[in-house]
Design an enzyme around this catalytic site. Structure first.
Site, PDB file in Angstrom:
ATOM      1  CE  LYS A 226      12.681 -10.477   6.182  1.00  0.00           C
ATOM      2  NZ  LYS A 226      11.642 -10.217   5.175  1.00  0.00           N
TER       3      LYS A 226
ATOM      4  CD  GLN B 191      11.189 -11.553   1.766  1.00  0.00           C
ATOM      5  OE1 GLN B 191      10.838 -11.702   2.942  1.00  0.00           O
ATOM      6  NE2 GLN B 191      11.967 -10.557   1.397  1.00  0.00           N
TER       7      GLN B 191
ATOM      8  CG  ASP C 255       5.789  -8.168   5.868  1.00  0.00           C
ATOM      9  OD1 ASP C 255       6.863  -7.688   6.270  1.00  0.00           O
ATOM     10  OD2 ASP C 255       5.715  -9.073   5.017  1.00  0.00           O
TER      11      ASP C 255
HETATM   12  N1  GUN Z   1      10.894  -7.722   0.536  1.00  0.00           N
HETATM   13  C1  GUN Z   1      11.774  -6.745   0.890  1.00  0.00           C
HETATM   14  N2  GUN Z   1      11.491  -6.269   2.127  1.00  0.00           N
HETATM   15  C2  GUN Z   1      10.401  -6.952   2.561  1.00  0.00           C
HETATM   16  C3  GUN Z   1       9.639  -6.908   3.770  1.00  0.00           C
HETATM   17  O1  GUN Z   1       9.898  -6.138   4.697  1.00  0.00           O
HETATM   18  N3  GUN Z   1       8.597  -7.784   3.827  1.00  0.00           N
HETATM   19  C4  GUN Z   1       8.274  -8.643   2.810  1.00  0.00           C
HETATM   20  N4  GUN Z   1       7.219  -9.452   2.960  1.00  0.00           N
HETATM   21  N5  GUN Z   1       8.966  -8.696   1.683  1.00  0.00           N
HETATM   22  C5  GUN Z   1      10.032  -7.858   1.562  1.00  0.00           C
END
Ligand code: GUN
Length: 288
Positions: free
Chosen positions: A55, A99, A122
């Site tokens: 990311k 996350q 998110d």
């Molecule tokens: N863990 C796996 N996919 C995601 C996501 O799209 N957002 C977040 N915050 N954690 C994740």
């Protein structure tokens, strides 16, 4: 031979180019502040570290600033809440994510509720989930949005089709079942959401036109569980003996499908592109 692979990398590049263009036209050319994504990462889950690294890399490539706050596995909930407060109150940060998964001692719902919905790129906060259900503009969860975008951009009809979603997570299963079934140009699918307590999952998958698999079990969906011509979206990602595989037994399923997402290179890259898109949306909301 017909190409059955839904190439997430190729589509992600296109979407990222569009985002990049928008950043130039609407932000840089107008001397506005560049978009800024915050990321809070706790613990040392290998997959989470890898996702977050990607990311950050993609933010850099596209011209989005990012700030990472990394916290130890045994971090106290109060400290994590303080860091969220910092992100909520910092005017230079347009949006941020925490996350997931979090360690067991942390109350995930409390964490999600503490995020300012206007910065919740998110789309997990109840205000955004609620708006999504009501069909009001909001942040949609990146993976769910990525899946419907992948189907749409590949001209795969979902209107009137029967979709089975396997897995009921906040991140994928629940939001994607809402988006697939909504009354919208991209929607109108008849959706069944099955999960770990559903007896005889095959009963549903064998009838499905579209199957979205997000169960976290390597090779869970096999060829004998699907009908010929089905479209299969594999959200899983597992590192087994240094080989990346998904929730789908690719070999047996590939023979029967009309389309399938590869792992890696399917849903993963689109998900990141959607997070970047949400971050741009948050930044544009702030300069309106
Ligand atoms: N863990 C796996 N996919 C995601 C996501 O799209 N957002 C977040 N915050 N954690 C994740």
């Amino acid at each position: 031979m017909l190409n059955k692979l839904l190439d997430g990398n190729q589509l992600a590049v296109k979407i990222k180019n569009e985002i990049n263009r928008e950043i130039k036209n609407k932000i840089l050319n107008k001397n506005k502040k560049i978009p800024h994504l915050g990321i809070i990462l706790t613990g040392n889950n290998k997959s989470s570290i890898l996702y977050v690294r990607n990311k950050i890399k993609e933010c850099k490539n596209i011209g989005i600033q990012s700030t990472l706050i990394q916290l130890q596995k045994n971090i106290k909930e109060d400290i994590l809440l303080d860091k969220i407060k910092f992100m909520n109150e910092n005017p230079t940060i347009d949006g941020f994510i925490v996350q997931l998964p979090l360690e067991k001692h942390i109350n995930q719902n409390k964490i999600i509720l503490s995020i300012n919905p206007k910065k919740d790129v998110d789309g997990f906060h109840p205000e955004n989930i609620g708006k999504m259900i009501l069909g009001i503009d909001c942040f949609y969860p990146a993976t769910a949005l990525g899946i419907i975008t992948l189907l749409e951009k590949n001209n795969i009809k979902i209107h009137g089709k029967y979709t089975v979603v396997i897995g009921r997570s906040l991140i994928v299963g629940r939001p994607v079942s809402i988006l697939m079934s909504r009354n919208h140009t991209i929607g109108n699918s008849t959706v069944t959401l099955v999960h770990s307590k559903t007896p005889n999952i095959e009963f549903y998958t064998k009838k499905a036109d579209i199957i979205i698999v997000s169960v976290g079990i390597p090779k869970f969906l096999t060829g004998k569980m699907i009908k010929k011509g089905a479209v299969v979206i594999d959200v899983g990602i597992h590192n087994i003996l240094n080989k990346i595989i998904g929730d789908v037994d690719f070999k047996s399923v590939y023979k029967k499908v009309s389309y399938i997402t590869p792992v890696p290179g399917g849903v993963g890259p689109i998900t990141i592109a959607m997070l970047l898109q949400n971050t741009l949306k948050a930044a544009l909301n702030n300069i309106k």
